[in-house]
Design a protein around this motif. Structure first.
Motif, mmCIF file in Angstrom:
data_model
loop_
_atom_site.group_PDB
_atom_site.id
_atom_site.type_symbol
_atom_site.label_atom_id
_atom_site.label_comp_id
_atom_site.label_asym_id
_atom_site.label_seq_id
_atom_site.Cartn_x
_atom_site.Cartn_y
_atom_site.Cartn_z
ATOM 1 N N ALA A 119 -47.432 -39.494 54.947
ATOM 2 C CA ALA A 119 -47.118 -38.249 54.252
ATOM 3 C C ALA A 119 -46.756 -38.568 52.810
ATOM 4 O O ALA A 119 -46.310 -39.676 52.504
ATOM 5 C CB ALA A 119 -45.967 -37.527 54.945
ATOM 6 N N PRO A 120 -46.941 -37.610 51.901
ATOM 7 C CA PRO A 120 -46.650 -37.855 50.489
ATOM 8 C C PRO A 120 -45.161 -37.807 50.157
ATOM 9 O O PRO A 120 -44.762 -38.138 49.047
ATOM 10 C CB PRO A 120 -47.391 -36.716 49.787
ATOM 11 C CG PRO A 120 -47.419 -35.621 50.800
ATOM 12 C CD PRO A 120 -47.576 -36.297 52.128
ATOM 13 N N GLY A 121 -44.333 -37.380 51.126
ATOM 14 C CA GLY A 121 -42.903 -37.286 50.877
ATOM 15 C C GLY A 121 -42.122 -37.257 52.173
ATOM 16 O O GLY A 121 -42.646 -37.600 53.228
ATOM 17 N N PHE A 122 -40.859 -36.835 52.079
ATOM 18 C CA PHE A 122 -40.033 -36.771 53.284
ATOM 19 C C PHE A 122 -39.153 -35.529 53.224
ATOM 20 O O PHE A 122 -38.958 -34.915 52.172
ATOM 21 C CB PHE A 122 -39.178 -38.031 53.413
ATOM 22 C CG PHE A 122 -38.209 -38.247 52.280
ATOM 23 C CD1 PHE A 122 -36.884 -37.863 52.389
ATOM 24 C CD2 PHE A 122 -38.631 -38.849 51.103
ATOM 25 C CE1 PHE A 122 -35.992 -38.058 51.350
ATOM 26 C CE2 PHE A 122 -37.739 -39.054 50.055
ATOM 27 C CZ PHE A 122 -36.415 -38.646 50.169
ATOM 28 N N LEU A 123 -38.601 -35.144 54.388
ATOM 29 C CA LEU A 123 -37.773 -33.952 54.504
ATOM 30 C C LEU A 123 -36.357 -34.332 54.927
ATOM 31 O O LEU A 123 -36.165 -35.224 55.754
ATOM 32 C CB LEU A 123 -38.366 -32.981 55.531
ATOM 33 C CG LEU A 123 -39.765 -32.439 55.240
ATOM 34 C CD1 LEU A 123 -40.267 -31.604 56.409
ATOM 35 C CD2 LEU A 123 -39.771 -31.602 53.961
ATOM 36 N N THR A 124 -35.389 -33.640 54.366
ATOM 37 C CA THR A 124 -33.994 -33.804 54.790
ATOM 38 C C THR A 124 -33.431 -32.426 55.117
ATOM 39 O O THR A 124 -33.835 -31.412 54.525
ATOM 40 C CB THR A 124 -33.143 -34.451 53.685
ATOM 41 O OG1 THR A 124 -33.255 -33.678 52.481
ATOM 42 C CG2 THR A 124 -33.603 -35.866 53.412
ATOM 43 N N VAL A 125 -32.510 -32.384 56.054
ATOM 44 C CA VAL A 125 -31.900 -31.119 56.468
ATOM 45 C C VAL A 125 -30.771 -30.776 55.503
ATOM 46 O O VAL A 125 -29.734 -31.444 55.465
ATOM 47 C CB VAL A 125 -31.355 -31.204 57.911
ATOM 48 C CG1 VAL A 125 -30.720 -29.873 58.309
ATOM 49 C CG2 VAL A 125 -32.468 -31.583 58.876
ATOM 50 N N ALA A 126 -30.986 -29.731 54.710
ATOM 51 C CA ALA A 126 -29.953 -29.279 53.776
ATOM 52 C C ALA A 126 -29.037 -28.256 54.439
ATOM 53 O O ALA A 126 -27.875 -28.101 54.047
ATOM 54 C CB ALA A 126 -30.598 -28.663 52.535
ATOM 55 N N LYS A 127 -29.570 -27.580 55.446
ATOM 56 C CA LYS A 127 -28.798 -26.533 56.127
ATOM 57 C C LYS A 127 -29.351 -26.384 57.538
ATOM 58 O O LYS A 127 -30.550 -26.200 57.723
ATOM 59 C CB LYS A 127 -28.935 -25.229 55.343
ATOM 60 C CG LYS A 127 -28.182 -24.041 55.901
ATOM 61 C CD LYS A 127 -28.255 -22.894 54.896
ATOM 62 C CE LYS A 127 -27.638 -21.625 55.421
ATOM 63 N NZ LYS A 127 -28.469 -20.971 56.452
ATOM 64 N N LYS A 128 -28.497 -26.502 58.531
ATOM 65 C CA LYS A 128 -28.935 -26.408 59.914
ATOM 66 C C LYS A 128 -29.201 -24.955 60.312
ATOM 67 O O LYS A 128 -28.473 -24.048 59.895
ATOM 68 C CB LYS A 128 -27.892 -27.010 60.856
ATOM 69 C CG LYS A 128 -27.791 -28.529 60.772
ATOM 70 C CD LYS A 128 -26.838 -29.060 61.832
ATOM 71 C CE LYS A 128 -26.784 -30.584 61.806
ATOM 72 N NZ LYS A 128 -25.866 -31.116 62.852
ATOM 73 N N ALA A 129 -30.235 -24.767 61.121
ATOM 74 C CA ALA A 129 -30.534 -23.433 61.632
ATOM 75 C C ALA A 129 -29.676 -23.147 62.855
ATOM 76 O O ALA A 129 -29.349 -24.043 63.628
ATOM 77 C CB ALA A 129 -32.015 -23.338 62.004
ATOM 78 N N GLN A 130 -29.311 -21.885 63.031
ATOM 79 C CA GLN A 130 -28.547 -21.469 64.204
ATOM 80 C C GLN A 130 -29.497 -20.959 65.282
ATOM 81 O O GLN A 130 -30.511 -20.325 64.988
ATOM 82 C CB GLN A 130 -27.544 -20.368 63.826
ATOM 83 C CG GLN A 130 -26.505 -20.808 62.811
ATOM 84 C CD GLN A 130 -25.593 -19.677 62.392
ATOM 85 O OE1 GLN A 130 -25.540 -18.632 63.032
ATOM 86 N NE2 GLN A 130 -24.853 -19.881 61.302
ATOM 87 N N TYR A 131 -29.164 -21.254 66.513
ATOM 88 C CA TYR A 131 -30.008 -20.856 67.644
ATOM 89 C C TYR A 131 -30.041 -19.338 67.790
ATOM 90 O O TYR A 131 -29.045 -18.648 67.574
ATOM 91 C CB TYR A 131 -29.494 -21.480 68.936
ATOM 92 C CG TYR A 131 -30.284 -21.059 70.160
ATOM 93 C CD1 TYR A 131 -31.426 -21.751 70.534
ATOM 94 C CD2 TYR A 131 -29.881 -19.970 70.922
ATOM 95 C CE1 TYR A 131 -32.166 -21.369 71.645
ATOM 96 C CE2 TYR A 131 -30.611 -19.568 72.033
ATOM 97 C CZ TYR A 131 -31.750 -20.268 72.395
ATOM 98 O OH TYR A 131 -32.471 -19.876 73.501
ATOM 99 N N GLN A 132 -31.219 -18.837 68.164
ATOM 100 C CA GLN A 132 -31.356 -17.431 68.536
ATOM 101 C C GLN A 132 -32.355 -17.327 69.672
ATOM 102 O O GLN A 132 -33.204 -18.216 69.867
ATOM 103 C CB GLN A 132 -31.831 -16.587 67.341
ATOM 104 C CG GLN A 132 -33.274 -16.844 66.925
ATOM 105 C CD GLN A 132 -33.754 -15.905 65.823
ATOM 106 O OE1 GLN A 132 -32.957 -15.245 65.152
ATOM 107 N NE2 GLN A 132 -35.053 -15.833 65.633
ATOM 108 N N ASP A 133 -32.253 -16.301 70.461
ATOM 109 C CA ASP A 133 -33.223 -16.073 71.527
ATOM 110 C C ASP A 133 -34.587 -15.805 70.907
ATOM 111 O O ASP A 133 -34.690 -15.252 69.798
ATOM 112 C CB ASP A 133 -32.806 -14.873 72.382
ATOM 113 C CG ASP A 133 -31.560 -15.158 73.218
ATOM 114 O OD1 ASP A 133 -31.323 -16.334 73.530
ATOM 115 O OD2 ASP A 133 -30.826 -14.195 73.532
#
Length: 238
Positions: A119-133
Motif C-alpha cells: 500500500a502507498p501509506g498506512f492508517l491509524t485510529v484517530a477516533k474509535k467508532a461506537q457499536y450500533q445495531d
C-alpha cells in the motif's frame, strides 16, 4: 473521476482490512435505498457472529460536506481522512463515528524497503467508532455484498482476457472514437492509426523475411545435394 489520493486511500484501506482478516469490497449499494457505501467489510468473529464495518473516504472539505448520503449502517462506521482534513472537520464528526487517518509512506523509505510495500501509506485510529445495531436487514446486505464481490471478480476476469471479449465492430468503433481527438501531423507516433499500420507492416515484413530466409536455406540445401549427384568426383577438390 477518482483522484490519486482517493485511490491511495482505497488501496491502503483494502490492505488494512485484509490484515484484519476481513472480507472487503468497494462501492456497495445498501438495501432500502440507503445509498452507496465507499467500502464495506465483513468479518466473522470467533463466536460465529458477523461484524459489518462501513468506511466513507473523504479527501477534501467540499467532499466531506457533499450532499451525498452517508451510508453508516454498519456495526462500526468510520471516516477515512488525510491528517489535514481531519484537523479541519474534527468538530463536525458525530460522536459514534470513528476516524482512520491516512499517512503516505516516505518515498525514500519505500525505496529502501526490503520488499515491495502493498500500500502507498498506512492508517491509524484517530477516533474509535461506537457499536450500533445493523441498520438494515443482514440477509439483504449480504446479498448486496456478494453481488459487489462478483462485480469486482468479473472486472478482473475481463482485464485478464483483454481484447478477446470484444467483437471486431466494437474495436473498430473504439478506434473511430479515439481518432476524433485529432491527428497530430508533427507527432505521428502519437496517432493510433499510424502506430497500428506501422506495427502491422513491420510484422508483415518480418514474417516475409523469415519465410524468404527459410526458402533460401532450403534452396541452398537442394543445390548442394544436386551438385553431389551430378559431380560426385568433385567432393573434396578445389
Amino acid at each position: 473521476m477518482k483522484t490519486k489520493l482517493t485511490k491511495n486511500l482505497e488501496s491502503t484501506l483494502y490492505q488494512y482490512c485484509y490484515e484484519q482478516q476481513a472480507y472487503v469490497v468497494e462501492e456497495v449499494s445498501i438495501p432500502d435505498k440507503k445509498g452507496i457505501v465507499d467500502t464495506l467489510s465483513y468479518q466473522q468473529l470467533p463466536d460465529g457472529s458477523i461484524e459489518w464495518r462501513c468506511y466513507e473516504l473523504k479527501v477534501t472539505k467540499s467532499d466531506f460536506h457533499s450532499k451525498a448520503k452517508l451510508s453508516f449502517i454498519g456495526n462500526y462506521n468510520y471516516f477515512v481522512l488525510p491528517q489535514k482534513l481531519y484537523e479541519e472537520v474534527a468538530d463536525e464528526i458525530p460522536s459514534h463515528i470513528g476516524v482512520l487517518i491516512y499517512r503516505e509512506f516516505d518515498k525514500k523509505a519505500m525505496d529502501l524497503a526490503p520488499q515491495t510495500l502493498r500500500a502507498p501509506g498506512f492508517l491509524t485510529v484517530a477516533k474509535k467508532a461506537q457499536y450500533q445495531d445493523l441498520q438494515v436487514d443482514e440477509k439483504q446486505l449480504t446479498s448486496h455484498f456478494v453481488a459487489s464481490l462478483f462485480r469486482e471478480v468479473d472486472k478482473a476476469k475481463k482485464v485478464e482476457k483483454g481484447l478477446q471479449l470484444y467483437s471486431d465492430d466494437k474495436l473498430f468503433k473504439e478506434l473511430k472514437k479515439r481518432a476524433k481527438k485529432g491527428y497530430d501531423i508533427y507527432k505521428p507516433d502519437h496517432n493510433l492509426y499510424d502506430r497500428f499500420i506501422d506495427d502491422t507492416q513491420t510484422d508483415a515484413v518480418d514474417a516475409l523475411q523469415e519465410e524468404l530466409d527459410a526458402r533460401n536455406a532450403e534452396y541452398q540445401e537442394l543445390k548442394l545435394k544436386y551438385e553431389e549427384l551430378v559431380h560426385p568426383n568433385l567432393e573434396g577438390k578445389v
